[in-house]
Design a protein around this motif. Structure first.
Motif, PDB file in Angstrom:
ATOM      1  N   CYS A  46      -5.724  -3.090  10.241  1.00  0.00           N
ATOM      2  CA  CYS A  46      -5.760  -3.425   8.816  1.00  0.00           C
ATOM      3  C   CYS A  46      -7.168  -3.529   8.250  1.00  0.00           C
ATOM      4  N   GLY A  47      -8.192  -3.574   9.119  1.00  0.00           N
ATOM      5  CA  GLY A  47      -9.548  -3.685   8.607  1.00  0.00           C
ATOM      6  C   GLY A  47      -9.780  -5.003   7.895  1.00  0.00           C
ATOM      7  N   ALA A  48     -10.600  -4.969   6.854  1.00  0.00           N
ATOM      8  CA  ALA A  48     -11.005  -6.192   6.152  1.00  0.00           C
ATOM      9  C   ALA A  48     -10.042  -6.604   5.046  1.00  0.00           C
ATOM     10  N   GLY A  49      -8.872  -5.975   4.986  1.00  0.00           N
ATOM     11  CA  GLY A  49      -7.807  -6.485   4.124  1.00  0.00           C
ATOM     12  C   GLY A  49      -7.763  -5.972   2.708  1.00  0.00           C
ATOM     13  N   ARG A  50      -8.501  -4.905   2.380  1.00  0.00           N
ATOM     14  CA  ARG A  50      -8.481  -4.424   1.001  1.00  0.00           C
ATOM     15  C   ARG A  50      -7.110  -3.874   0.615  1.00  0.00           C
ATOM     16  N   SER A  51      -6.479  -3.126   1.513  1.00  0.00           N
ATOM     17  CA  SER A  51      -5.137  -2.622   1.212  1.00  0.00           C
ATOM     18  C   SER A  51      -4.113  -3.752   1.235  1.00  0.00           C
ATOM     19  N   SER A  52      -4.290  -4.708   2.133  1.00  0.00           N
ATOM     20  CA  SER A  52      -3.378  -5.848   2.192  1.00  0.00           C
ATOM     21  C   SER A  52      -3.429  -6.653   0.900  1.00  0.00           C
ATOM     22  N   GLU A  53      -4.626  -6.805   0.349  1.00  0.00           N
ATOM     23  CA  GLU A  53      -4.767  -7.509  -0.928  1.00  0.00           C
ATOM     24  C   GLU A  53      -3.986  -6.790  -2.017  1.00  0.00           C
ATOM     25  N   ARG A  54      -4.093  -5.463  -2.078  1.00  0.00           N
ATOM     26  CA  ARG A  54      -3.385  -4.686  -3.099  1.00  0.00           C
ATOM     27  C   ARG A  54      -1.882  -4.826  -2.933  1.00  0.00           C
ATOM     28  N   LEU A  55      -1.406  -4.787  -1.705  1.00  0.00           N
ATOM     29  CA  LEU A  55       0.039  -4.857  -1.456  1.00  0.00           C
ATOM     30  C   LEU A  55       0.597  -6.245  -1.756  1.00  0.00           C
ATOM     31  N   THR A  56      -0.134  -7.305  -1.382  1.00  0.00           N
ATOM     32  CA  THR A  56       0.369  -8.646  -1.668  1.00  0.00           C
ATOM     33  C   THR A  56       0.343  -8.939  -3.164  1.00  0.00           C
ATOM     34  N   ARG A  57      -0.657  -8.408  -3.876  1.00  0.00           N
ATOM     35  CA  ARG A  57      -0.679  -8.590  -5.330  1.00  0.00           C
ATOM     36  C   ARG A  57       0.524  -7.939  -5.994  1.00  0.00           C
ATOM     37  N   ALA A  58       1.055  -6.886  -5.351  1.00  0.00           N
ATOM     38  CA  ALA A  58       2.245  -6.214  -5.882  1.00  0.00           C
ATOM     39  C   ALA A  58       3.538  -6.924  -5.478  1.00  0.00           C
TER      40      ALA A  58
END
Length: 246
Positions: A46-58
């Motif tokens: 997942c790396g540093a979470g940039r994609s995770s941030e986008r997905l959780t915001r959605a």
């Protein structure tokens, strides 16, 4: 040696996660397109979470894993609503009925050929991930393959950011099976003095037909995308979207 230590993880988070965010945007559109019921999205490497941030915001529940403890610490700060842990994607037991599994930013290139073989090979790995997906669930990932080392097979590139600079030498093996990145990071200390941190990454290269054959053998319906939204694939880079049959 361990990869993505504290310094390089911070640099990666600062300047190299745009493609992961573009991948998250592409995944969200795909989930809407196929009307997937809400389920967990599992982000491997997942790396540093940039994609995770986008997905959780959605509004999606996200589980993220990465081999780098430094990356996981950054991800926890960036996406506090996701659930993160340090884990190896090849041995991590993906929770059942996941809506999607992602591996953005070439994560699947990093396990060695020996590690892939120990895990049973690509088709066995893809089969385990298919079994964890809910019917119609999505596996989305990107890889580099032969030709990603440039026309001459090697090149040097650099980038600068806030409080750091980076120089990387890229060398593709003559048999086109691996690519070596020698990465030197420079951080200012005092005056004209800089601290240097060096990492060497050796990654596996995959031809798209090899990946498609393994996905098919695993029982997944797959296609090669032109890239992620706003991030088209360059020469030698490939983006895959695979679905578990309904």
């Amino acid at each position: 040696m361990s990869l993505y230590g504290t310094e390089l993880a911070a640099i990666h988070a600062s300047g190299f996660e745009q493609r992961a965010e573009a991948g998250a945007a592409t995944l969200l559109r795909s989930l809407i397109r196929w009307r997937r019921p809400v389920g967990q999205i599992v982000e491997l490497a997942c790396g540093a979470g940039r994609s995770s941030e986008r997905l959780t915001r959605a509004g999606w529940p996200v589980i993220g894993t990465d081999l780098s403890p430094a990356m996981i610490e950054l991800a926890k700060t960036r996406a506090p609503n996701a659930d993160f842990s340090v884990a190896d994607m090849l041995t991590y037991a993906v929770p059942k009925d996941a809506a999607a599994i992602t591996i953005f930013n070439e994560g699947l290139n990093y396990p060695s050929a020996e590690d892939i073989a120990t895990a049973g090979g690509l088709s066995a790995i893809f089969t385990r991930w298919r079994e964890a997906l809910q019917p119609g669930g999505i596996l989305m990932f990107d890889l580099i393959g032969p030709g990603s080392g440039g026309e001459d097979g090697s090149y040097t590139t650099g980038r600068e950011g806030d409080g750091w600079s980076l120089v990387a030498t890229i060398e593709e093996a003559v048999d086109h099976k691996t690519l070596t990145r020698t990465i030197s990071c420079f951080m200012p200390v005092q005056g004209d003095e800089y601290r240097r941190v060096r990492e060497v990454h050796v990654v596996q290269l995959y031809r798209p037909e090899t990946i498609l054959a393994a996905l098919d053998e695993a029982g997944l319906n797959a296609e090669v995308l032109p890239g992620y939204e706003g991030a088209p694939s360059k020469t030698g880079w490939y983006t895959f979207l695979a679905r578990k049959p309904v």
